[in-house]
Enzyme design. Sequence first.
Site, mmCIF file in Angstrom:
data_model
loop_
_atom_site.group_PDB
_atom_site.id
_atom_site.type_symbol
_atom_site.label_atom_id
_atom_site.label_comp_id
_atom_site.label_asym_id
_atom_site.label_seq_id
_atom_site.Cartn_x
_atom_site.Cartn_y
_atom_site.Cartn_z
ATOM 1 N N CYS A 1 -4.430 -5.752 5.154
ATOM 2 C CA CYS A 1 -3.842 -4.423 5.383
ATOM 3 C C CYS A 1 -2.497 -4.649 6.049
ATOM 4 O O CYS A 1 -2.437 -5.103 7.196
ATOM 5 C CB CYS A 1 -4.744 -3.567 6.268
ATOM 6 S SG CYS A 1 -3.958 -2.028 6.826
ATOM 7 N N CYS B 1 1.778 -3.160 0.492
ATOM 8 C CA CYS B 1 0.603 -2.341 0.756
ATOM 9 C C CYS B 1 -0.481 -2.825 -0.188
ATOM 10 O O CYS B 1 -0.246 -2.955 -1.403
ATOM 11 C CB CYS B 1 0.886 -0.861 0.536
ATOM 12 S SG CYS B 1 -0.582 0.163 0.788
#
Length: 235
Positions: free
Chosen positions: A85, A198
Amino acid sequence: MSNKKLGVLGGMGPMATSMFFERIIEKTKATCDQEHLDMVIFNHASMPDRTSAILSGEYDPFLSNVKKDLMALESLGVENIAIPCNTSHFFMPQMLEMTKIPIINMVEETASEIKKRYGTGTRVAILATNGTIETGTYEKACIANALEFVKPNVELQKVVMKTIYDIKSDVPIDKAELEGIIKHMRDVEKCKCIILACTELSLIKLEPEIAESCIDAMDVLVEKSILYSGGTFKG
């Protein structure tokens, strides 16, 4: 054989964590089960939203959850920790204080890989959440590696954010729209490399001509996780 157990603090989001696990398996050179990595994966899907935490300044709910997970991973004997993440890497200083286990820094490893591939002075763009961009984690890492950093304009960033959260919501996305942004950053903004920063964006299968302009931060994390844990990377 691998001699270091890899811990994964995942669930941010769940599909990205699943893909990270699959890529670890696919990219580990192995002729039998025993040559793959031993892994402990926490799919902590209920983790508070990272972008919201950063933009609101309310860090404690996120950090308290992370601390419990890091302590649990440590108790299970992991020797490296990967966090698929990007946005959560804003909290890396706090997370490093919570555990004695090394945490692989996806942001710094990605910037270092770009410098290695393209050289200093390379003009680099980023596609990421508002949280990742606002924190400047990638910007700082790129500048530290003598790279020129470029962000999408406001309107393009709105499209990137919508794409990311549509993926999280399992809403169909317009791949061509995202590819158009990559083309703009490449052809108009003259960026030689576009960072997919991302892990939701890692789930999109880009056309080869578009993908060759990108470096996926998740792919970098996969490679470093394998190598640092004693596995053999299948390039």
